[in-house]
Design an enzyme around this catalytic site. Structure first.
Site, PDB file in Angstrom:
ATOM      1  N   LYS A  55     -44.763 -12.202 -33.722  1.00 34.05           N
ATOM      2  CA  LYS A  55     -45.735 -11.186 -33.316  1.00 34.05           C
ATOM      3  C   LYS A  55     -47.039 -11.912 -33.077  1.00 34.05           C
ATOM      4  O   LYS A  55     -47.545 -12.634 -33.952  1.00 34.05           O
ATOM      5  CB  LYS A  55     -45.924 -10.129 -34.415  1.00 34.05           C
ATOM      6  CG  LYS A  55     -46.779  -8.948 -33.965  1.00 34.05           C
ATOM      7  CD  LYS A  55     -46.034  -8.106 -32.949  1.00 34.05           C
ATOM      8  CE  LYS A  55     -46.929  -7.083 -32.285  1.00 34.05           C
ATOM      9  NZ  LYS A  55     -46.182  -6.205 -31.380  1.00 34.05           N
TER      10      LYS A  55
ATOM     11  N   SER B 274     -43.469 -10.862 -29.227  1.00 35.99           N
ATOM     12  CA  SER B 274     -44.040  -9.545 -28.945  1.00 35.99           C
ATOM     13  C   SER B 274     -45.531  -9.595 -29.214  1.00 35.99           C
ATOM     14  O   SER B 274     -45.958  -9.980 -30.304  1.00 35.99           O
ATOM     15  CB  SER B 274     -43.370  -8.487 -29.837  1.00 35.99           C
ATOM     16  OG  SER B 274     -44.016  -7.237 -29.734  1.00 35.99           O
TER      17      SER B 274
END
Length: 356
Positions: free
Chosen positions: A181, A251
């Site tokens: 992330k 992401s």
């Protein structure tokens, strides 16, 4: 698609001995981005102890773009929930647990959380058998001008290596999936960088998501030996398509300033009931790659599909505008972002194979 690593790092036994883990993975449905009832019920049942939870990956029903605040909301709610059980502030929980919320549940994708709990190995590992293990790590916070550039690549690589040590993954051959992330640029961050005389990699906040994901993926490639450091220049990010990783998933989101890393792999020191395997899809409709992965896990019949806990897959619209030689319109749709098309398509392909 087969892929080969160019380098592998063996971890000394004294390091491995303290990384003998038993990992449990539980998938729970989510009725909304703020829904913590599933996590509460899981802890209340005694199936998982709050202090054993080391990571939570989730899919939320946001748009997956710059202004997707469902990811931040879900993370804050989950951290607050665990904080009550651990007697910690939510901010402290986020430094202890790797939260990765990915926005976008288009098509048949269903909002859910996947909870990873890790405890000491249960008994002796089976001789000659490798089982699922997991490790986490965090980079430092990035300056706006570092996002999408060499600094993010190198910091991510260091964090991946740290996560592998944390997991007790003995070599990169046993590393099957790395989820990152990573942060994105906002107008405020761009202005702050320019006020200091620094120019970010882009002034387009949406494009910054791609640069951040790209640099993070190349950091994984550096850690696994799939890419050489000298090739990983600032200019290579999103431009040199020869550089990639077969185990990377990245992401980007507004909810983090650093990279959160979750490494999943296999270890002869682990005692989990679970296994993991991976493959690379040649394009968005490559169902055979999904089937090969299931076969690698010994899941050949329809009845065995019920044993699947989760399938993690990363997809994006083909940048050349083609799928199997035919023109697609995902990149030119001004109403629906291309990444939303891609998630819907690939999600449906995977669902059609696994039957879920």
């Amino acid at each position: 698609m087969a892929w080969r690593l160019r380098a592998a790092r063996a971890i000394p036994f004294h390091e491995r001995a303290q990384n003998m883990h038993h990992v449990d993975v539980i998938r729970i449905p989510s009725s909304s981005p703020g829904d913590i009832s599933g996590l509460e019920a899981l802890i209340a049942s005694g199936k998982v102890a709050a202090h054993d939870i080391v990571a939570v990956m989730g899919k939320t029903e946001g748009n997956g773009c710059v202004n997707d605040y469902t990811r931040e909301f879900a993370t804050r709610m989950l951290a607050a929930c665990l904080g009550r059980h651990l007697d910690l502030a939510p901010e402290a929980v986020e430094k202890r647990v790797a939260f990765v919320m990915s926005g976008g549940t288009e098509g048949v994708l269903s909002p859910h959380h996947t909870v990873f709990a890790r405890r000491p190995a249960q008994g002796a590992p089976l001789a000659g058998s490798k089982r699922l293990t997991l490790g986490i790590a965090f980079t430092r916070d990035f300056l706006p001008e570092e996002i999408g550039r060499r600094a993010q690549i190198e910091e991510t690589a260091a964090a991946v290596r740290q996560a592998m040590r944390d997991a007790g993954i003995a070599s990169t051959d046993d590393l099957h999936f790395v989820q990152v992330k990573c942060p994105l640029l906002t107008s405020a961050k761009i202005a702050a960088a320019r006020a200091r005389g620094c120019e970010p990699v882009t002034a387009d906040t949406y494009e910054s998501m791609g640069y951040s994901r790209g640099a993070s993926a190349l950091g994984i490639a550096l850690a696994t030996g799939e890419a050489d450091l000298q090739a990983l220049t600032d200019e290579a990010v999103l431009h040199d398509w020869r550089l990639s990783s077969g185990v990377a998933s990245a992401s980007a989101g507004i909810e983090v300033e650093h990279n959160v890393v979750i490494a999943l792999g296999m270890s002869a020191q682990a005692t989990s009931d679970l296994l993991i395997a991976h493959d690379v899809m040649a394009d968005a409709i490559d169902a055979p790659a999904v089937r090969r992965t299931l076969q690698a896990l010994g899941l050949d019949g329809d009845e065995s599909r019920e044993r699947i806990v989760n399938v993690f897959c990363k997809a994006e619209a083909s940048p050349d505008g083609l799928v199997r030689g035919m023109r697609h319109t995902m990149l030119g749709d001004s109403d629906i972002n291309s990444t939303r098309h891609a998630r819907a398509v690939t999600g449906a392909v995977v669902a059609s194979v696994v039957g879920h």
